[in-house]
Design a protein around this motif. Structure first.
Motif, short mmCIF file in Angstrom:
data_model
loop_
_atom_site.label_atom_id
_atom_site.label_comp_id
_atom_site.label_asym_id
_atom_site.label_seq_id
_atom_site.Cartn_x
_atom_site.Cartn_y
_atom_site.Cartn_z
N ASP A 13 0.63 -1.18 0.00
CA ASP A 13 0.15 -0.22 -0.09
C ASP A 13 0.98 1.15 -0.19
O ASP A 13 0.34 2.28 -0.46
CB ASP A 13 -1.06 -0.18 1.19
N ASP A 206 -8.32 -7.75 0.77
CA ASP A 206 -8.16 -6.67 -0.16
C ASP A 206 -8.36 -7.26 -1.72
O ASP A 206 -8.60 -6.47 -2.61
CB ASP A 206 -6.45 -6.22 0.01
N LEU A 217 -11.45 0.40 -5.71
CA LEU A 217 -11.06 0.37 -4.31
C LEU A 217 -9.81 -0.72 -4.03
O LEU A 217 -9.98 -1.79 -4.68
CB LEU A 217 -12.53 0.02 -3.61
N TYR A 219 -9.34 -1.83 -0.55
CA TYR A 219 -9.73 -2.33 0.63
C TYR A 219 -10.99 -2.00 1.45
O TYR A 219 -11.45 -0.77 0.92
CB TYR A 219 -8.44 -2.03 1.91
N ASP A 220 -11.18 -2.74 2.05
CA ASP A 220 -12.79 -2.67 2.67
C ASP A 220 -12.51 -1.76 4.02
O ASP A 220 -12.23 -2.09 5.10
CB ASP A 220 -13.28 -3.77 3.27
N ARG A 221 -12.94 -0.25 3.69
CA ARG A 221 -12.71 0.69 4.74
C ARG A 221 -13.61 0.27 5.94
O ARG A 221 -14.66 0.14 6.10
CB ARG A 221 -13.00 2.15 4.06
N ASN A 222 -12.64 0.37 7.18
CA ASN A 222 -13.36 -0.08 8.36
C ASN A 222 -14.24 -1.22 8.61
O ASN A 222 -14.88 -1.48 9.49
CB ASN A 222 -14.02 1.14 8.94
N LYS A 320 -7.82 -1.78 11.77
CA LYS A 320 -8.86 -0.39 11.51
C LYS A 320 -10.08 -1.22 11.01
O LYS A 320 -11.17 -0.53 10.68
CB LYS A 320 -8.27 0.35 10.51
N ASN A 321 -9.96 -2.39 10.82
CA ASN A 321 -11.16 -3.03 10.24
C ASN A 321 -12.18 -3.64 11.35
O ASN A 321 -11.80 -4.54 12.01
CB ASN A 321 -10.70 -4.30 9.29
#
Ligand SMILES: Nc1ncnc2c1ncn2[C@@H]1O[C@H](COP(=O)(O)OP(=O)(O)O)[C@@H](O)[C@H]1O
Ligand SMILES: [Mg+2]
Length: 410
Positions: A13, A206, A217, A219-222, A320-321
Motif C-alpha cells: 500500500d 484486499d 477500491l 480495501y474494505d474501509r473500516n 482498523k477493520n
C-alpha cells in the motif's frame, strides 16, 4: 543514534517511514519514535509490484528496473517524512530499509537438481544511500536463510524487546497483508518465543475488494462492506481445513499462497453466484472470519499447549477493520484450555480470557510498528549485533541481519 526505518509490506500500500532515536544495545536497547509517515506507491507502481509479487512471469529487466525505481521512491519517502517532521536529513545517521518483498520461498525446493530456498526484497540500497547521503542497511532476510532459517519472521526480536513481561504471557499480533504472531511466555527467555505467520491478514479481503471493483477500491474501509455480509459457514470450514494452518512452526507464508489464484479458487463461486453487493459482502465477511479464526487457531494449536497467555496486543492496518476486530475478539474469548497436556490443564483456568488491545496503548502507533522495528534491527546490525531468533525462524544460530552500503565521506 537517529535512525530511519523504511518498510513496505505484502499489502504494497505504500512506504512507511519511522524516524527513531535509539540507544543501548541488544536487550538493553531503548528507543523513542520521533516521526512517522506513510507515502503511498503511485498506482502504476503498486499495480506492477502486486503483479510481480503475485507470480507474474516478467523479464529480468523489469525486476532490475523496478529495484532501482523503488530505491528512488524509498529514498524520496524518507526525505519527505523528514521534511514534514522538520528533521534535517543530515541528522540521520543510519537507514534500515526492509524493501519490498517480491518473492519468498521459505522451504527447500528442488531447483536445477538442487535444494534451494530463497527470498528477494527489492528497493536498491545503493540508490537509497546515494540519494539521502545516509549509510543504509538492507536485505535483512538472506542471512537468516543462509543459516538454515526461513528468513521470517524478523520482528520477534523487537517484540521481545518491547513486550516481554515478568508476569503476563503475551501474544503480539500484526495484521498486515499476512497475519503473524510473536508469543512470549511470562518471564520467558528469547529462546522460548514462538513466532510464525498464522495465515492471511488483509490480503484475501484486499483482493476481493479490488477484484469486485475492478481496482477502483483497494480495501474494505473500516470493514463496512463485511459488516453487511453473512459468513458462509461451509466455505469457512473449507478454509479452516487448509494444510497450512496445521503445519507446525516455524512457518511463514505470503502472496505465493494467499494471493489472487487462491482467492479465485476459494471465493470464485461465492462471487459469481449473485455477482451483486450481497455476495461481495458475504465473501468479505467470510474472508475476515477466516483471518480472525486462523489467528486464533494458531494460538490455540501452537502456543497454549506450551504456555499461558493473558493478552493479545494487535497492530497493523487490519486493526482498523472493525468487523475483523469484532470477530477476532469473539473468537479469542471462546478459546478453551487445550486438552492435550494434563499437567498444564491443572494449572490453568478452563476459559482463557485473552484481552485484546491495540499497540497504541503501549505508546506505539500501530501503523508505525514494523518501520520502527526495522530501524531498531538496522541499528543492531551496524553494531554487529545478531537479531534473528532461531526459535522464530528455525535457523541453526542467530545471525547479524542485512548488508550495509557505506558512503564515501569526501
Ligand atoms: N481504515 C481501514 N479499514 C480497513 N482496513 C484497513 C484500513 N486501513 C488499512 N487497512 C488495511 O491494512 C492494509 C495495510 O496494512 P499494513 O499494516 O500496512 O500491511 P503491510 O505490512 O502488508 O503493508 C491495507 O491493505 C488494508 O487492507
Ligand atoms: Mg503497508
Amino acid at each position: 543514534m537517529l535512525v530511519a526505518g523504511l518498510m513496505s509490506g505484502t499489502s504494497a500500500d505504500g512506504i512507511d517511514v519511522a524516524i527513531v532515536n535509539i540507544t543501548g544495545i541488544g536487550w538493553r536497547t531503548r528507543f523513542q519514535m520521533r516521526a512517522f509517515g506513510s507515502v503511498p506507491y503511485p498506482p502504476a507502481v503498486r499495480h506492477r509490484v502486486l503483479e510481480i509479487a503475485g507470480g507474474a512471469a516478467v523479464p529480468a529487466g523489469e525486476i532490475s528496473q523496478l529495484n532501482f525505481l523503488l530505491g528512488q521512491l524509498f529514498a524520496d519517502a524518507c526525505k519527505e517524512v523528514c521534511r514534514r517532521a522538520r528533521i534535517p536529513l543530515k541528522n540521520l545517521e543510519l537507514i534500515g530499509s526492509h524493501g519490498q518483498t517480491i518473492y519468498h520461498q521459505s522451504r527447500d525446493t528442488k531447483y536445477c537438481g538442487h535444494s534451494v530456498r530463497s527470498t528477494l526484497q527489492i528497493a536498491e540500497p545503493a540508490i537509497i544511500a546515494e540519494r539521502t547521503g545516509v549509510t543504509t542497511v538492507a536485505d535483512f532476510r538472506p542471512a537468516d536463510m543462509a543459516a538454515g532459517g526461513q528468513g521470517a519472521p524478523l520482528v520477534p526480536f523487537f517484540d521481545y524487546l518491547l513486550y516481554r513481561h515478568p508476569r503476563r504471557g503475551r501474544v503480539v499480533l500484526n495484521i498486515g497483508g499476512i497475519a503473524n504472531i510473536t508469543a512470549i511466555p511470562a518471564g520467558g527467555k528469547p529462546s522460548q518465543v514462538i513466532a510464525f505467520d498464522t495465515g492471511p491478514g488483509n490480503m484475501v479481503m484486499d483482493a476481493l475488494v479490488s477484484m469486485s471493483t475492478n481496482g477502483r477500491l483497494t480495501y474494505d474501509r473500516n470493514g463496512s462492506l463485511a459488516s453487511k455480509g453473512t459468513i458462509s459457514q461451509p466455505l469457512l470450514r473449507r478454509l479452516m481445513s487448509l494444510p497450512y494452518l496445521r503445519e507446525a512452526p516455524p512457518k511463514s507464508t505470503g502472496r505465493e499462497q494467499f494471493g489472487r489464484a487462491f482467492v479465485k479458487q476459494y471465493f470464485g463461486n461465492l462471487m459469481s453466484s449473485g455477482g451483486g453487493a450481497t455476495s461481495v459482502s458475504d465473501a468479505l465477511a467470510t474472508a475476515a472470519a477466516f483471518t480472525a479464526r486462523s489467528i486464533v487457531a494458531g494460538i490455540e494449536r501452537f502456543v497454549l499447549p506450551r504456555f499461558h497467555v493473558r493478552e493479545c496486543i494487535a497492530a497493523g492496518g487490519g486493526v482498523k477493520n472493525k468487523f475483523l476486530m469484532r470477530t477476532l475478539r469473539e473468537s479469542l474469548t471462546e478459546l478453551r484450555t487445550p486438552q492435550r497436556s494434563d499437567e498444564l490443564r491443572n494449572n490453568m483456568p478452563q476459559h482463557i480470557n485473552i484481552a485484546l488491545q491495540l499497540d497504541e496503548q503501549t505508546g506505539l502507533d500501530p501503523d508505525a510498528k514494523e518501520a520502527v522495528a526495522f530501524a531498531v534491527l538496522a541499528y543492531q546490525t551496524s553494531k554487529g549485533q545478531p537479531t534473528s531468533l532461531p526459535s522464530a525462524t528455525g535457523a541453526r544460530h542467530p545471525a547479524v541481519l542485512g548488508s550495509i552500503t557505506h558512503l564515501h565521506n569526501s
